[in-house]
Design an enzyme around this catalytic site. Structure first.
Site, PDB file in Angstrom:
ATOM      1  N   ASP A 157       0.817  -1.204   0.000  1.00 50.75           N
ATOM      2  CA  ASP A 157       0.000   0.000   0.000  1.00 50.75           C
ATOM      3  C   ASP A 157       0.860   1.267   0.000  1.00 50.75           C
ATOM      4  OD1 ASP A 157      -2.447   1.307  -0.061  1.00 50.75           O
ATOM      5  OD2 ASP A 157      -3.281   0.167   1.610  1.00 50.75           O
ATOM      6  N   ASP A 212     -10.002   3.526  -3.478  1.00 49.27           N
ATOM      7  CA  ASP A 212     -10.719   2.342  -3.023  1.00 49.27           C
ATOM      8  C   ASP A 212     -12.123   2.239  -3.600  1.00 49.27           C
ATOM      9  OD1 ASP A 212      -8.521   1.808  -1.515  1.00 49.27           O
ATOM     10  OD2 ASP A 212      -9.423   2.292   0.412  1.00 49.27           O
TER      11      ASP A 212
END
Length: 410
Positions: A157, A212
């Site tokens: 990430d 997201d």
């Protein structure tokens, strides 16, 4: 003679220096031979967020097998954020001992015993998005640790990365994984900010193309400083990216929300079909232990999965759109094609598609569907039934927020 002796010493010294320098050259290229078709598996984040533990992961692995998902092609059980405990005095990371009392090696062994593979999550920054220890400054230690545990997949990430450049940071973790020696799929998760599709193909096996996903068919969730995107918003963000994808390197529009209770049955079908058309990773994000039959049938549909896993590895493209109704085509191996009629509108849409008249050309990958010269048999990918040939036009309807997906076979 003295001059020749000094020259020899100089040559020897420079040779040693050069060879020593070579010892420190890093391999920034990902492991070859992995993810030759889009990865299929499960990830904990969409449904469970930080509520992960050893029991959940074991039960999920069991469910992947018993539900038929493993047989359908799903392979990876990926633990997202919040599995981390502390680093020890030497800097090595350990799992949270309360959540994972048996340790990650034992958990990996369990997952492997089911014929599945285990994935983990880390972050290029000092902390993960959930506030756990990130890998910044510990990349080579973490890679060695993951390799010793038997990890097969790493999602990496991009939170808390002050001052870092994405390409360099991801090359560092790739070099660390190569040095550790265990082949792992690397999932680049920097949200498309630094155009990972440009530099990512040699560094990782897939890269996120957006922020997201949000459990909604057609909406945006505004968090103030950032946004989450509905299924259709994510789909729109794939425009212009298909030329970068192919075997071993995939655009990643994020994980699936199918079976998480917010989408209708038609929306679940549309979500799954369009991710298949995109040649996207199929990473389920629901509770595999508690699925109704409808969810299982969507996630294990063999014909839709075959579209996604086609070895040609070509991402589909939008052929036309009008008033919320879109037609998408995807070239397949052996000259076959997939086509999806996507209805994003609030009412039923009629289809009147003449295969003989429409000229479908893929300008990027130089493919052409010409039903005047080739007669294709047509199969409904959802019902798995034959629906004629391209000799006759297609006349039918698609309900609101649903999809009709067909496979055209020579």
């Amino acid at each position: 003679m003295k001059f020749r002796f000094l020259l020899l010493i100089a040559f020897f010294t420079s040779s040693v220096a050069f060879s020593q320098g070579n010892n420190y050259v890093q391999n920034y290229n990902k492991f070859d031979g992995l993810a030759l078709t889009p990865p299929m598996g499960w990830n904990s984040w969409n449904k469970f967020a930080c509520n992960v533990d050893e029991k959940l992961i074991k039960e999920t692995a069991d469910a992947m097998v018993s539900s038929g998902m493993k047989q359908a092609g799903y392979t990876y059980i990926n633990i997202d954020d919040c599995w981390h405990g502390d680093r020890d005095s030497l800097g090595f990371i350990h799992p949270d001992s309360k959540r994972f009392p048996s340790g990650m090696k034992a958990l990996a062994d369990y997952v492997h015993s089911k014929g599945l593979k285990l994935g983990l999550y880390s972050d290029a920054g000092s902390q993960t998005c959930g506030g756990r220890p990130g890998s910044r400054g510990y990349e080579f230690q973490d890679a060695l640790t993951y390799a010793s545990w038997g990890i097969d997949y790493l999602k990496y990430d991009w939170c808390n990365t002050d001052g870092l450049k994405a390409e360099g940071a991801y090359k560092t973790i790739t070099a660390a994984l190569r040095k550790a020696g265990r082949p792992m799929v690397l999932s680049i998760c920097e949200w498309g900010t630094d155009k990972p599709w440009v530099w990512g193909p040699s560094v990782g096996h897939l890269w996120r193309t957006s922020g997201d996903i949000f459990n909604c068919f057609d909406c945006i969730e505004d968090h103030g400083t950032w946004k989450s995107w509905g299924v259709m918003q994510i789909l729109d963000k794939q425009d212009g990216l298909r030329q970068y994808a192919g075997p071993g390197h995939w655009n990643d529009p994020d994980m699936l929300e199918i079976g998480n209770g917010k989408l209708t049955a038609g929306e679940d079908r549309a979500h799954f079909a369009m991710w298949a058309m995109l040649a996207a990773p199929l990473i389920a994000g629901n509770d595999l232990r508690n699925m109704n039959q409808e969810t299982v049938e969507v996630l294990t549909n063999k014909d839709i999965i075959a579209i996604n896993q086609d070895v040609l590895g070509v991402q589909g493209f939008q052929y036309s759109k009008l008033d919320g109704f879109e037609v998408w085509f995807k070239p397949l191996n052996h000259g076959n094609w997939a086509v999806s009629f996507l209805n994003r509108a609030g009412e039923t849409k009629k289809i009147d598609f003449n295969w003989q008249i429409e000229k479908v050309k893929d300008e990027v990958f130089k493919k052409e569907l010409n039903a005047n010269s080739i007669l294709y048999k047509i199969k409904n990918a959802w019902t798995r039934k034959s629906v004629g040939t391209t000799k006759n036009g297609l006349k039918t309807e698609v309900p609101s927020h649903d999809v009709l997906t067909l496979i055209l076979e020579k």
